[in-house]
Write a protein that holds these residues in place. Structure first.
Motif, PDB file in Angstrom:
ATOM      1  N   ASP A 388       6.140   4.118  -7.014  1.00  0.00           N
ATOM      2  CA  ASP A 388       5.064   4.224  -8.003  1.00  0.00           C
ATOM      3  C   ASP A 388       4.820   2.911  -8.731  1.00  0.00           C
ATOM      4  O   ASP A 388       3.841   2.778  -9.455  1.00  0.00           O
ATOM      5  CB  ASP A 388       5.387   5.331  -9.009  1.00  0.00           C
ATOM      6  CG  ASP A 388       5.116   6.697  -8.400  1.00  0.00           C
ATOM      7  OD1 ASP A 388       4.415   6.742  -7.361  1.00  0.00           O
ATOM      8  OD2 ASP A 388       5.604   7.706  -8.945  1.00  0.00           O
ATOM      9  N   GLU A 389       5.722   1.949  -8.571  1.00  0.00           N
ATOM     10  CA  GLU A 389       5.536   0.643  -9.212  1.00  0.00           C
ATOM     11  C   GLU A 389       4.696  -0.292  -8.339  1.00  0.00           C
ATOM     12  O   GLU A 389       4.294  -1.362  -8.777  1.00  0.00           O
ATOM     13  CB  GLU A 389       6.902  -0.034  -9.465  1.00  0.00           C
ATOM     14  CG  GLU A 389       7.867   0.780 -10.320  1.00  0.00           C
ATOM     15  CD  GLU A 389       7.212   1.223 -11.621  1.00  0.00           C
ATOM     16  OE1 GLU A 389       6.636   0.354 -12.307  1.00  0.00           O
ATOM     17  OE2 GLU A 389       7.245   2.437 -11.920  1.00  0.00           O
ATOM     18  N   ASP A 390       4.443   0.114  -7.096  1.00  0.00           N
ATOM     19  CA  ASP A 390       3.752  -0.777  -6.161  1.00  0.00           C
ATOM     20  C   ASP A 390       2.263  -0.444  -6.045  1.00  0.00           C
ATOM     21  O   ASP A 390       1.817   0.618  -6.456  1.00  0.00           O
ATOM     22  CB  ASP A 390       4.375  -0.650  -4.756  1.00  0.00           C
ATOM     23  CG  ASP A 390       5.875  -0.891  -4.778  1.00  0.00           C
ATOM     24  OD1 ASP A 390       6.337  -1.623  -5.685  1.00  0.00           O
ATOM     25  OD2 ASP A 390       6.570  -0.334  -3.904  1.00  0.00           O
ATOM     26  N   THR A 391       1.545  -1.371  -5.449  1.00  0.00           N
ATOM     27  CA  THR A 391       0.160  -1.098  -5.079  1.00  0.00           C
ATOM     28  C   THR A 391       0.068  -1.216  -3.560  1.00  0.00           C
ATOM     29  O   THR A 391       0.653  -2.124  -2.973  1.00  0.00           O
ATOM     30  CB  THR A 391      -0.794  -2.124  -5.728  1.00  0.00           C
ATOM     31  OG1 THR A 391      -0.827  -1.868  -7.122  1.00  0.00           O
ATOM     32  CG2 THR A 391      -2.202  -2.007  -5.173  1.00  0.00           C
ATOM     33  N   VAL A 392      -0.666  -0.267  -2.960  1.00  0.00           N
ATOM     34  CA  VAL A 392      -0.845  -0.313  -1.511  1.00  0.00           C
ATOM     35  C   VAL A 392      -2.312  -0.645  -1.208  1.00  0.00           C
ATOM     36  O   VAL A 392      -3.217  -0.002  -1.750  1.00  0.00           O
ATOM     37  CB  VAL A 392      -0.479   1.047  -0.871  1.00  0.00           C
ATOM     38  CG1 VAL A 392      -0.725   0.999   0.636  1.00  0.00           C
ATOM     39  CG2 VAL A 392       0.960   1.399  -1.171  1.00  0.00           C
ATOM     40  N   VAL A 393      -2.528  -1.657  -0.386  1.00  0.00           N
ATOM     41  CA  VAL A 393      -3.888  -2.028   0.010  1.00  0.00           C
ATOM     42  C   VAL A 393      -4.063  -1.650   1.483  1.00  0.00           C
ATOM     43  O   VAL A 393      -3.220  -1.984   2.315  1.00  0.00           O
ATOM     44  CB  VAL A 393      -4.126  -3.546  -0.155  1.00  0.00           C
ATOM     45  CG1 VAL A 393      -5.579  -3.898   0.150  1.00  0.00           C
ATOM     46  CG2 VAL A 393      -3.755  -4.001  -1.547  1.00  0.00           C
ATOM     47  N   ILE A 394      -5.140  -0.942   1.771  1.00  0.00           N
ATOM     48  CA  ILE A 394      -5.391  -0.514   3.158  1.00  0.00           C
ATOM     49  C   ILE A 394      -6.599  -1.270   3.706  1.00  0.00           C
ATOM     50  O   ILE A 394      -7.617  -1.418   3.016  1.00  0.00           O
ATOM     51  CB  ILE A 394      -5.624   1.015   3.214  1.00  0.00           C
ATOM     52  CG1 ILE A 394      -4.314   1.739   2.851  1.00  0.00           C
ATOM     53  CG2 ILE A 394      -6.114   1.448   4.595  1.00  0.00           C
ATOM     54  CD1 ILE A 394      -4.429   3.248   2.809  1.00  0.00           C
ATOM     55  N   VAL A 395      -6.469  -1.766   4.931  1.00  0.00           N
ATOM     56  CA  VAL A 395      -7.551  -2.529   5.548  1.00  0.00           C
ATOM     57  C   VAL A 395      -7.675  -2.085   7.007  1.00  0.00           C
ATOM     58  O   VAL A 395      -6.686  -1.697   7.627  1.00  0.00           O
ATOM     59  CB  VAL A 395      -7.277  -4.056   5.412  1.00  0.00           C
ATOM     60  CG1 VAL A 395      -5.966  -4.460   6.073  1.00  0.00           C
ATOM     61  CG2 VAL A 395      -8.419  -4.878   5.985  1.00  0.00           C
ATOM     62  N   TRP A 396      -8.890  -2.085   7.546  1.00  0.00           N
ATOM     63  CA  TRP A 396      -9.105  -1.582   8.898  1.00  0.00           C
ATOM     64  C   TRP A 396     -10.112  -2.450   9.653  1.00  0.00           C
ATOM     65  O   TRP A 396     -10.883  -3.183   9.032  1.00  0.00           O
ATOM     66  CB  TRP A 396      -9.600  -0.129   8.833  1.00  0.00           C
ATOM     67  CG  TRP A 396     -10.857   0.005   8.014  1.00  0.00           C
ATOM     68  CD1 TRP A 396     -12.148  -0.020   8.448  1.00  0.00           C
ATOM     69  CD2 TRP A 396     -10.939   0.154   6.578  1.00  0.00           C
ATOM     70  NE1 TRP A 396     -13.033   0.100   7.399  1.00  0.00           N
ATOM     71  CE2 TRP A 396     -12.313   0.212   6.238  1.00  0.00           C
ATOM     72  CE3 TRP A 396      -9.978   0.247   5.548  1.00  0.00           C
ATOM     73  CZ2 TRP A 396     -12.765   0.362   4.921  1.00  0.00           C
ATOM     74  CZ3 TRP A 396     -10.436   0.397   4.232  1.00  0.00           C
ATOM     75  CH2 TRP A 396     -11.806   0.450   3.937  1.00  0.00           C
ATOM     76  N   GLY A 397     -10.077  -2.361  10.982  1.00  0.00           N
ATOM     77  CA  GLY A 397     -11.010  -3.155  11.795  1.00  0.00           C
ATOM     78  C   GLY A 397     -10.368  -3.478  13.136  1.00  0.00           C
ATOM     79  O   GLY A 397      -9.332  -2.911  13.492  1.00  0.00           O
ATOM     80  N   PRO A 398     -10.960  -4.421  13.890  1.00  0.00           N
ATOM     81  CA  PRO A 398     -10.346  -4.866  15.146  1.00  0.00           C
ATOM     82  C   PRO A 398      -8.969  -5.471  14.848  1.00  0.00           C
ATOM     83  O   PRO A 398      -8.810  -6.147  13.822  1.00  0.00           O
ATOM     84  CB  PRO A 398     -11.309  -5.951  15.649  1.00  0.00           C
ATOM     85  CG  PRO A 398     -12.581  -5.744  14.898  1.00  0.00           C
ATOM     86  CD  PRO A 398     -12.219  -5.120  13.596  1.00  0.00           C
ATOM     87  N   GLU A 399      -7.990  -5.248  15.721  1.00  0.00           N
ATOM     88  CA  GLU A 399      -6.611  -5.602  15.365  1.00  0.00           C
ATOM     89  C   GLU A 399      -6.426  -7.067  14.977  1.00  0.00           C
ATOM     90  O   GLU A 399      -5.766  -7.366  13.983  1.00  0.00           O
ATOM     91  CB  GLU A 399      -5.636  -5.236  16.499  1.00  0.00           C
ATOM     92  CG  GLU A 399      -4.182  -5.486  16.077  1.00  0.00           C
ATOM     93  CD  GLU A 399      -3.203  -4.489  16.671  1.00  0.00           C
ATOM     94  OE1 GLU A 399      -3.450  -4.019  17.801  1.00  0.00           O
ATOM     95  OE2 GLU A 399      -2.198  -4.181  16.002  1.00  0.00           O
ATOM     96  N   ALA A 400      -7.044  -7.989  15.734  1.00  0.00           N
ATOM     97  CA  ALA A 400      -6.857  -9.419  15.426  1.00  0.00           C
ATOM     98  C   ALA A 400      -7.327  -9.724  14.001  1.00  0.00           C
ATOM     99  O   ALA A 400      -6.658 -10.437  13.248  1.00  0.00           O
ATOM    100  CB  ALA A 400      -7.622 -10.270  16.427  1.00  0.00           C
ATOM    101  N   ASP A 401      -8.477  -9.143  13.615  1.00  0.00           N
ATOM    102  CA  ASP A 401      -9.009  -9.387  12.271  1.00  0.00           C
ATOM    103  C   ASP A 401      -8.126  -8.743  11.203  1.00  0.00           C
ATOM    104  O   ASP A 401      -7.941  -9.289  10.115  1.00  0.00           O
ATOM    105  CB  ASP A 401     -10.432  -8.823  12.152  1.00  0.00           C
ATOM    106  CG  ASP A 401     -11.417  -9.578  13.032  1.00  0.00           C
ATOM    107  OD1 ASP A 401     -11.074 -10.690  13.477  1.00  0.00           O
ATOM    108  OD2 ASP A 401     -12.522  -9.048  13.279  1.00  0.00           O
ATOM    109  N   VAL A 402      -7.592  -7.564  11.525  1.00  0.00           N
ATOM    110  CA  VAL A 402      -6.772  -6.849  10.546  1.00  0.00           C
ATOM    111  C   VAL A 402      -5.450  -7.586  10.317  1.00  0.00           C
ATOM    112  O   VAL A 402      -4.944  -7.643   9.194  1.00  0.00           O
ATOM    113  CB  VAL A 402      -6.547  -5.386  11.004  1.00  0.00           C
ATOM    114  CG1 VAL A 402      -5.478  -4.706  10.162  1.00  0.00           C
ATOM    115  CG2 VAL A 402      -7.867  -4.622  10.903  1.00  0.00           C
ATOM    116  N   ILE A 403      -4.934  -8.223  11.360  1.00  0.00           N
ATOM    117  CA  ILE A 403      -3.717  -9.036  11.192  1.00  0.00           C
ATOM    118  C   ILE A 403      -4.010 -10.214  10.265  1.00  0.00           C
ATOM    119  O   ILE A 403      -3.283 -10.479   9.312  1.00  0.00           O
ATOM    120  CB  ILE A 403      -3.186  -9.521  12.568  1.00  0.00           C
ATOM    121  CG1 ILE A 403      -2.637  -8.303  13.344  1.00  0.00           C
ATOM    122  CG2 ILE A 403      -2.113 -10.594  12.415  1.00  0.00           C
ATOM    123  CD1 ILE A 403      -2.294  -8.577  14.800  1.00  0.00           C
ATOM    124  N   THR A 404      -5.148 -10.917  10.536  1.00  0.00           N
ATOM    125  CA  THR A 404      -5.552 -12.009   9.634  1.00  0.00           C
ATOM    126  C   THR A 404      -5.722 -11.493   8.212  1.00  0.00           C
ATOM    127  O   THR A 404      -5.247 -12.092   7.245  1.00  0.00           O
ATOM    128  CB  THR A 404      -6.901 -12.618  10.105  1.00  0.00           C
ATOM    129  OG1 THR A 404      -6.809 -12.914  11.490  1.00  0.00           O
ATOM    130  CG2 THR A 404      -7.240 -13.872   9.345  1.00  0.00           C
TER     131      THR A 404
END
Ligand code: ZN
Length: 642
Positions: A388-404
């Protein structure tokens, strides 16, 4: 850090800006009015979206002589963009594409820049040394811009002090961007290589309003030469802003001075709030050393989500990653600018560097509303062991872009522990700034050896000095004495027609108010009527004013003569309907009277008004309206109750 919270824009005082240590300087880019480009013989100002050829290029970073990669170069490389240039053979040759060495410097551009340097009270340098400035965003196909310093150490009076001018350089303009989406950026090359000057001021401005005011003075001085381009895109301001403890941030390409105050206010606020964020992180024990994050592929967990952006991604076989920022709870909701939060800093990086353009491009656990369901958030957090002390950021897209993207999310979050990262920012329509690119390093400039140094001769300096225009505020003083209407004074002082005004008043003895109206107000009226006033040159104005001063056209005839001349492209007295003599007027009135009677308009008490109107329609611009009114009245008297 001092305890201060930014107030709304309208409530900020000069003392508030002093408190946060607001400092700002300008870099003004102004296109010069030349026939040809700076280093080749292609025409300047020939804008056209049609193209005969397309060139595709990829930008690659190379090691500098110091053995380092430039930050911007590396960033541009990460974006993996296809850069496409549209080329029209009328406006571009092989020079712009780096297939031909440069021609000699455009002498016309050199003269104009020297003149402007003198007006800014700079020292003109003795010898020109051309340098290459690296440009890796693709806006210059060769990857560098040829540039050289022409004058240094100037000053411009402002309030009770001087604003220091560091230097003026002449440089080549870049391509115009047509579109930038995903991994493709398209440019049109017509503007490439046109001469412009870059004027750099010291960071002497202490409030956002001062920045705009100084910008106005600098731009007025330049315009008053009559030798610079005007209109959309002809002048672009880069504004640098810093506050106490912050970082010098450049806001790039501000298209209008009016937008500067709000932009610099928001940028100062952003820096202030980022410094406060660093304090908060420190309080939580998060420093560059202790910063920690974790990235995981969570595609499998969210496969069945009904949150639309993610559901669409699933349908297209894209991937979903979660980045846990340890101890960052609620910090993505930390306010940075007006109605803008820290999450925007992260989203911007993901958009620009990972090329995930469709918004939203991230969601985060500090704002869970209208994203994935609470149950899904819990499942995600559990799987990746986020607390509960953390923040989670979610991102999606083509794998190469999501890794970047995942890497950039962590990079930007970590930068919050050090304060305000060095970057250039773009001016957004709502008055806030957005991430543009990482700031280029100092090794960006290097000597160009294609052209030898060039001496600026004393004859050249003396010739330009001899014809230096008067400073515009001195002209304004004279216009005030002449009682030129207040709203026309500044536009007239910086107009390319200001010399003609002096001639009209001094030599042709034309009423100053009328001359100002003709040179400033009439062109505006023509523009409103969608008549292209740029087509009318100084000689046309001169011809019309001279004809008026010799009594060949009436005051009322000036405006019709102007619109007529524009349509014809030239002014020729013979083309205009001839002026009307008083004897002819009598006959016209009689005919008009007869016509009205034929149409059975009589015996109304407005008869003479109708008659006057009818006569005016026939003689407008060829005789003074006061004479028409008087003559109709006399006619009515002579003929009894007409
Ligand atoms: Zn060319």
């Amino acid at each position: 850090m001092i305890d201060f919270t930014f107030k709304p824009f309208n409530e900020m005082t000069d003392d508030d800006y002093k408190l946060v240590g607001f400092k700002s300087g300008l870099e003004i880019h102004q296109q010069l009015y030349t026939d040809r480009k700076l280093f080749c013989r292609c025409p300047a100002g020939l804008y056209n979206h049609n193209f005969d050829a397309e060139i595709l290029r990829h930008m690659r970073p190379t090691l500098s002589e110091l053995g380092e990669y430039d930050g911007t170069a590396l960033m541009e490389f990460k974006t993996k963009k296809d850069i496409i240039y549209h080329i029209n053979r009328e406006s571009v040759c092989t020079y712009e594409m780096d297939d031909t060495p440069p021609f000699e410097i455009n002498e016309q551009a050199l003269d104009i820049a020297i003149e402007i340097g003198m007006l800014y009270r700079c020292s003109i340098i003795d010898e020109i040394h051309i340098a290459r400035k690296q440009y890796l965003d693709g806006s210059i196909p060769t990857g560098f811009q040829r540039t050289f310093i022409i004058s240094v150490d100037g000053k411009v009076p402002y309030k009770d002090r001087n604003i220091e001018i560091f230097q003026i350089s002449i440089e080549e303009d870049s391509c115009r961007e047509v579109s930038d989406y995903g991994h493709t950026r398209v440019y049109v090359a017509d503007r490439l290589g046109m001469p412009l000057i870059e004027t750099v001021t010291a960071p002497d401005m202490k409030t956002p309003v001062e920045v705009a005011e100084v910008g106005k003075i600098l731009s007025n001085i330049v315009k008053s030469t009559g030798k610079v381009r005007t209109g959309a895109g002809a002048a672009r301001e880069d504004v640098n802003v810093s506050i106490e403890g912050g970082t010098r941030i450049e806001i790039k390409g501000v298209p209008s001075l009016k937008r500067i105050p709000l932009l610099t206010y928001n940028e100062a606020m952003r820096q202030w709030n980022l410094l406060k964020l660093r304090e908060e992180l420190k309080k939580r024990g998060i420093t560059p050393e202790t910063f920690s994050h974790k990235t995981e592929n969570i595609t499998r967990i969210l496969r069945k989500t009904i949150y639309q952006p993610l559901a669409n991604a699933m349908n297209e076989d894209k991937v979903v990653y979660a980045v846990t920022l340890k101890g960052f709870k609620n910090l993505l909701n930390w306010q940075t600018q007006t109605e803008t939060y820290f999450s925007k800093e992260i989203s911007d990086r993901v958009r620009v560097i990972a090329c995930l353009n469709t918004l939203p491009n991230i969601i985060h656990s500090d704002s869970t509303a209208e994203t994935i369901s609470i149950a899904e958030w819990q499942k995600v957090k559990k799987t990746i062991s986020a607390t509960d002390e953390d923040t989670v950021v979610i991102v999606w897209g083509p794998e190469a872009d999501v890794i970047t993207a995942s890497k950039e999310i962590a990079i930007r979050a970590k930068e919050a522990t050090t304060g305000v990262p060095s970057e250039t920012r773009q001016a957004l329509k709502d008055g806030t700034t957005g991430f543009e690119r990482i700031l280029p390093g100092p090794e960006r400039m290097y000597p160009d050896t294609d052209l030898p140094p060039k001496r600026i001769s004393d004859e050249r300096i003396n010739r330009i000095k001899a014809h230096l225009p008067e400073l515009y505020w001195e002209k304004e003083r004279w216009y005030r004495e002449l009682k030129v209407p207040e709203d026309l004074i500044e536009p007239l002082a910086v107009s390319r027609l200001t010399g003609l005004f002096s001639k009209a008043v001094k030599e042709w003895k034309i009423d100053p108010k009328l001359a100002a109206l003709v040179l400033i107000q009439f062109p505006k009226r023509l523009r409103r009527m969608k008549i292209n006033f740029e087509k009318i040159d100084e000689e046309v104005f001169a011809g019309i004013l001279k004809a008026y001063s010799h009594g060949l056209i009436e005051r009322e005839g000036i405006f019709p003569a102007m619109s007529f001349a524009i349509r014809q492209g030239i002014f020729d007295l013979d083309d205009l309907p001839p002026p009307i003599e008083k004897e002819d007027l009598k006959e016209i009135i009689m005919n008009a009277n007869a016509e009205l009677r034929r149409n059975k308009i009589h015996n109304t008490n407005k008869y003479d008004v109708i008659l006057t109107g009818s006569v005016m329609n026939k003689v407008r611009g060829r005789i003074k309206s006061s004479i028409v009114i008087k003559s109709v009245a006399n006619f009515a008297k002579e003929h009894g109750n007409v």
